[in-house]
Scaffold this active site. Structure first.
Site, PDB file in Angstrom:
ATOM      1  N   VAL A  96       5.504  -2.028   6.772  1.00  0.00           N
ATOM      2  CA  VAL A  96       5.810  -3.287   6.080  1.00  0.00           C
ATOM      3  C   VAL A  96       7.259  -3.300   5.608  1.00  0.00           C
ATOM      4  O   VAL A  96       8.000  -4.257   5.858  1.00  0.00           O
ATOM      5  CB  VAL A  96       4.859  -3.519   4.897  1.00  0.00           C
ATOM      6  N   TYR A  97       7.683  -2.236   4.936  1.00  0.00           N
ATOM      7  CA  TYR A  97       9.064  -2.181   4.453  1.00  0.00           C
ATOM      8  C   TYR A  97      10.048  -2.327   5.609  1.00  0.00           C
ATOM      9  O   TYR A  97      10.997  -3.120   5.553  1.00  0.00           O
ATOM     10  CB  TYR A  97       9.313  -0.862   3.718  1.00  0.00           C
TER      11      TYR A  97
END
Length: 266
Positions: free
Chosen positions: A153-154
């Site tokens: 996600v990051y």
């Protein structure tokens, strides 16, 4: 260039940037989500050196009205905004997607992506109106398209910011605003220390050697970042604090004699 706004500057890289710019004669606006945190950050900056004005502004970068207010206060208090750095962001990089809490996912996407897009919009509009300015977007792991464990996600948010910044550079070509992006490399921040604790002693022991090779304390990482920003980079420049050659040299040395986590409690 003598006035700067740095989002997410109550701690970590953002605070380091504010401190370094102020030491070079800048008036700065420090911002963060909490009123008490930005007030405390401004106090610490004023105690660190007697040069430059410090204006604390609480701002949730995912709130369009709050981001506009950040610009308005900065322009009123400082006269103009010469430099706007979109630094605010959140990292959760030690868990697979299925183990991430939903609120962590929302926080990363809204802080990293939405916050930078809103900040860029406000800064470009304001700087175009005043006739000058420099916008800098801080990228991070994943912006190069490489996929790393725990960073799904990051890394996706940072890859998205790379695409967004490239597109914005094209949209603003020929205008009065210069736009650059910065890859700060691996920096020992409060967030990294938090994640080290989340890994636990055994988990962190497995990555500590690599982190001692890759990472740098904020006070070591920030000056070269500011040097690059103030070197008047061309519109669309992508700036890297640590290049491939330096990384190779670090790994060749194996991190001997380095303990970037000394005094951090991990």
């Amino acid at each position: 260039m003598k006035t700067a706004v740095i989002t997410g500057s109550s701690r970590g890289i953002g605070f380091g940037l504010a401190k370094e710019l102020r030491s070079r004669g800048f008036d700065v606006v420090v911002s963060g989500r909490g009123e008490s945190s930005v007030t405390d950050a401004a106090k610490r900056l004023e105690e660190s050196t007697d040069s430059g004005k410090v204006v604390p502004v609480a701002c949730d970068v995912a709130d369009p009205a709050a981001v506009q207010r950040l610009w308005d206060v900065a322009a009123t208090e400082l006269g103009s905004v010469d430099l706007w750095i979109n630094n605010a962001g959140v990292a959760r990089t030690v868990h697979p997607v299925v183990d991430l809490r939903p609120e962590w996912i929302v926080e990363m996407v809204t802080s990293n992506m939405v916050g930078t897009i809103l900040g860029s919009r406000v800064a470009v509009r304001g700087m175009t109106s005043q006739g000058h300015g420099q916008l800098v977007n801080i990228l991070g792991g994943g912006s190069d398209g490489k996929i790393r464990p725990g960073m799904t996600v990051y890394g996706s948010t940072k890859r998205g910011l790379r695409a967004f910044t490239d597109a914005l550079v094209r949209e603003t070509s020929g205008g009065p605003v210069r736009i650059a992006s910065v890859s700060p490399g691996v920096v020992v921040t409060d967030g990294m220390i938090r994640e080290a604790h989340e890994l636990g002693p055994e988990g962190f022991a497995r990555v500590r050697k690599a982190m001692n090779i890759l990472a740098d304390p904020v006070d070591d990482a920030v000056p070269p970042i500011v040097d690059m920003i103030l070197a008047n980079p061309k519109h669309g420049a992508t700036l890297k604090r640590v290049g491939s050659f330096e990384l190779g040299m670090r790994f060749a040395k194996g991190g001997k004699g380095r303990d970037v986590f000394a005094g951090t409690g991990v």
